[in-house]
Design an enzyme around this catalytic site. Structure first.
Site, PDB file in Angstrom:
ATOM      1  N   VAL A 296      11.568   5.967  -8.989  1.00  0.00           N
ATOM      2  CA  VAL A 296      12.215   5.799  -7.691  1.00  0.00           C
ATOM      3  C   VAL A 296      11.352   6.128  -6.491  1.00  0.00           C
ATOM      4  O   VAL A 296      11.216   5.320  -5.585  1.00  0.00           O
ATOM      5  CB  VAL A 296      13.559   6.539  -7.613  1.00  0.00           C
ATOM      6  CG1 VAL A 296      14.153   6.421  -6.231  1.00  0.00           C
ATOM      7  CG2 VAL A 296      14.535   5.943  -8.611  1.00  0.00           C
TER       8      VAL A 296
ATOM      9  N   GLU B  78      -0.125  -5.169  -1.321  1.00  0.00           N
ATOM     10  CA  GLU B  78      -0.694  -6.117  -2.279  1.00  0.00           C
ATOM     11  C   GLU B  78      -1.123  -7.400  -1.556  1.00  0.00           C
ATOM     12  O   GLU B  78      -0.657  -7.696  -0.456  1.00  0.00           O
ATOM     13  CB  GLU B  78       0.370  -6.505  -3.324  1.00  0.00           C
ATOM     14  CG  GLU B  78       1.090  -5.358  -3.957  1.00  0.00           C
ATOM     15  CD  GLU B  78       0.388  -4.857  -5.210  1.00  0.00           C
ATOM     16  OE1 GLU B  78      -0.427  -5.619  -5.772  1.00  0.00           O
ATOM     17  OE2 GLU B  78       0.631  -3.710  -5.605  1.00  0.00           O
TER      18      GLU B  78
ATOM     19  N   LYS C 286      15.171   0.278  -6.299  1.00  0.00           N
ATOM     20  CA  LYS C 286      15.330   1.732  -6.211  1.00  0.00           C
ATOM     21  C   LYS C 286      16.724   2.092  -5.698  1.00  0.00           C
ATOM     22  O   LYS C 286      17.343   3.054  -6.149  1.00  0.00           O
ATOM     23  CB  LYS C 286      14.253   2.311  -5.305  1.00  0.00           C
ATOM     24  CG  LYS C 286      12.847   2.156  -5.895  1.00  0.00           C
ATOM     25  CD  LYS C 286      11.771   2.436  -4.864  1.00  0.00           C
ATOM     26  CE  LYS C 286      10.370   2.327  -5.470  1.00  0.00           C
ATOM     27  NZ  LYS C 286       9.324   2.375  -4.425  1.00  0.00           N
TER      28      LYS C 286
END
Lengths: 446, 446
Positions: A145, A203, A218
């Protein structure tokens, strides 16, 4: 499953049982887990009551260069070899398959599993829990998480004696870094994203982060834990940060607020009197004196509101090899201690079965920035649209616009139904008085 | 010790075992624990696997008025009646005796104990742990350190896989409220204290809070947990907040800092190369962008720094009936679950046995405010005193003083040995150039 020490057993703790660990994946987090298992072997043995020994490391390419603390003889590319017969399996591959197959194989064989895989849990949590309960194994996932932040522990155990009403968190470091950079430097979203990519905080394909999907997974896990109800990824209403402009950020600062991507899970009663759970991820305006406002850079923080406890906050590094490995190790110590001393991790406790509420029934506040024609009566026309939809205005700020004959009106509403707020925004966009609805942001944390 | 349900057992959970609880003390926290045990009975049973039933409430005056949720037939003034034969004993009397005798009696009889008693733990922790380990019972004390804030859990379990280097916290709500009021209103210490007393945030005799003794007991508990070393109250170097002036607070704001009473526990290597633990409580200047700076009013927050996890923070309400009761209930759920499912709370894990370092060897920074004679060469005289003691100056700020012929110099040092910093302050007080050392405050959190 608890072995007595073999001939290579540590001389320092000859009487401790040895637990055999498989680490699936030796990337950023996996290699840190392996390093810490070596460096802190003595402390970990003292705390868990067992010597933790790495029997296998599952990798894709066994010839790739590795850190010196990885024993080459433990490397394998074969999942069965890695998993079968181990006491504890650490899954750090990520993604749904083959991670799901591997975790199920381990749990069904009675191994306890520690995973950092949020996507897998959000999609297949119930199946994994059932497999763990059936074989009596533990399933731990603190690292899934918020990196090092012990919020799973907090919800599963520390707040087990309370009734949680709301979870409100910054759970994605990439978007927090981008929004923070925009606030600090005045950069555009595109420039801040490019900078985050250049520095390794985002990314090359940033969509899972900036579109809010990572935060949504999450959020689903947090909501399931907080409300003892099954919440999946599809239950989360998601908006990313790609629409946030430099002007939005500057405007937020003017009103002593900051824009954060929030994951919000609430237990609420909707207008027809049904109690349920609402889960959403979106950018929101947070007041500067709220504890989440000062969470900067790649840090994560989760506010949990309990009926008795009041407002708690858990804060720390949400990503990175060593912080995430710290969370994996705390789970390893707990699972190892259960092997030695008995007991088990909290089972999935889905006993509340609350319905997921329609996102339109959520109550929130909007701040709308409008470019309007600067003429007599325009404020009256605009405010009548709010009144028609039953939305009460909390504050109005009007100033000259940049284009000729244009004024800017910034309106903050009182709390209202999301569906009504959306209807107001749609009606404003079609009003002849309004040139453009330049921004619509929710306000949270007041 | 696990009973099957009696004839009055809840129809909703007929198959659950019943655990018999004694609550010692029915004050602010005790009465909230009793209320929540009733209101949340279903949730607590689902989470712990047992029905939690209050068999006895130990009080001093059974005829005093009570909330309706306290069963009068459970009230007793006799400790043996209250304690003997129970599964779980909740101690909320406070102070050393008779709390110590009662807790030992319960543990020796095999009951698990949940206590909120920091003074008892700081003074007699090892004795209590030994009694718990001997009988296989649990000893839990989340409520003893920072009310609802789950920092004991965090240190005992969430960070069990990491090596903690430092704990830095605001653990006393009364002093935080007073310092916060001084910062917000510019009030003197005396006026802010009187206001806190009038509002019920400070006791009529506030010495335990304002002299730092309450924070010192909590600091000793946190240090013991963090460093697996026995740390008692007497090991803590303590300074209270009574010497903090309105001028100090204003000066702090000028330098973008705020004054907080900090409890600090560090693992350090002293100048002779010995690793050890240093523990101290004192007011300190904290930079505004540090996460502790925005902890306001009666809130508590504890920063924990781990080698792998980095900086974590736990934040929440540090006192009050319901928040503290929430911590007690989470411990109750854990202890009850162990009774039903096996396992036990982490035993006191004193395996490191680090020495307590001399407070003089602590490295910190000072900010000194000096009233000096406004004449040529005074800055040179002052700065030579720092140089003579090997203390390096980081910044100097000079301005006109309020008295004729007087200047004010504010000097911030680089990190140096506490003993050297104290020697500098003493030498400055005797220097003919210096009229008065108006303030000496440590700087932490940079």
């Amino acid at each position: 499953m608890v072995h007595t020490p073999d001939s290579s057993g540590s001389a320092a703790s000859p009487s401790l049982p040895v637990l055999d660990i498989a680490v699936l994946g030796a990337g950023t987090v996996g290699s840190q887990v392996i390093r810490l298992l070596g460096e802190q072997a003595g402390d970990l043995a003292a705390r868990s009551g067992a010597r933790l020994s790495i029997g296998a490391v599952l990798v894709r390419d066994p010839s790739a260069p590795r850190a010196a603390d990885i024993d080459p003889s433990a490397l394998t590319t074969d999942a069965a070899t890695a998993i079968d017969g181990r006491d504890l399996v650490v899954e750090l591959i990520g993604g749904i398959e083959p991670a799901r197959t591997y975790v199920l194989r381990a749990l069904r064989a009675g191994a306890s599993v520690i995973t950092g895989n949020k996507a897998l849990l959000a999609a297949h949590g119930p199946e994994l829990y059932a497999a763990a309960a059936e074989s009596g194994a533990d399933l731990y996932y603190e690292a899934a998480v918020a990196g090092a932040v012990p919020v799973v522990y907090g919800l599963r155990e520390s707040l087990a004696g309370d009734r949680i009403t709301r979870v409100l968190g910054i759970v994605n470091g990439t978007t927090n870094f981008i929004l923070d950079a925009m606030a600090t430097s005045g950069a555009s979203y595109g420039d801040a994203l490019a900078d985050a990519q250049a520095r390794g905080f985002a990314e090359a394909d940033p969509s899972a982060d900036v579109d809010g999907l990572d935060a949504a997974a999450k959020c689903a896990i947090l909501a399931s834990l907080a409300f003892h109800t099954r919440v999946g990824m599809d239950d989360v209403a998601v908006e990313g940060i790609a629409g946030v402009t430099a002007e939005d950020v500057a405007e937020a600062a003017f009103f002593r607020r900051v824009i954060k991507l929030l994951a919000i899970a609430e237990r609420r009663t909707d207008e027809s009197g049904h109690e349920g759970v609402a889960v959403r991820v979106h950018p929101a305006l947070v007041p500067l004196d709220h504890p989440l406002a000062s969470v900067s850079g790649a840090f994560n923080a989760i506010v949990v509101e309990g009926e008795a406890a009041g407002r708690l906050m858990f804060y720390g590094q949400g990503a990175g090899g060593a912080p995430t490995a710290s969370a994996v190790l705390s789970d390893l110590v707990a699972a190892a201690s259960h092997r030695v001393h008995g007991g088990h991790a909290p089972r999935e406790s889905v006993y509340a079965h609350l319905p997921i509420l329609d996102p339109g029934s959520t109550r929130t506040r909007y701040q709308l920035r409008l470019r309007v024609n600067d003429r007599l009566g325009v404020l009256s026309e605009v405010s009548s649209i709010f009144a028609r939809h039953g939305v009460s205005i909390q504050s109005v700020h009007q100033r000259d616009g940049q284009a000729p004959g244009e004024a800017v009106i910034v309106i903050a509403t009182h709390e209202a139904r999301e569906a009504d707020l959306r209807a107001v925004a749609a009606a404003l966009a079609h009003s002849p008085a309004v040139r453009r609805v330049a921004s619509t942001l929710r306000m949270e944390g007041d």
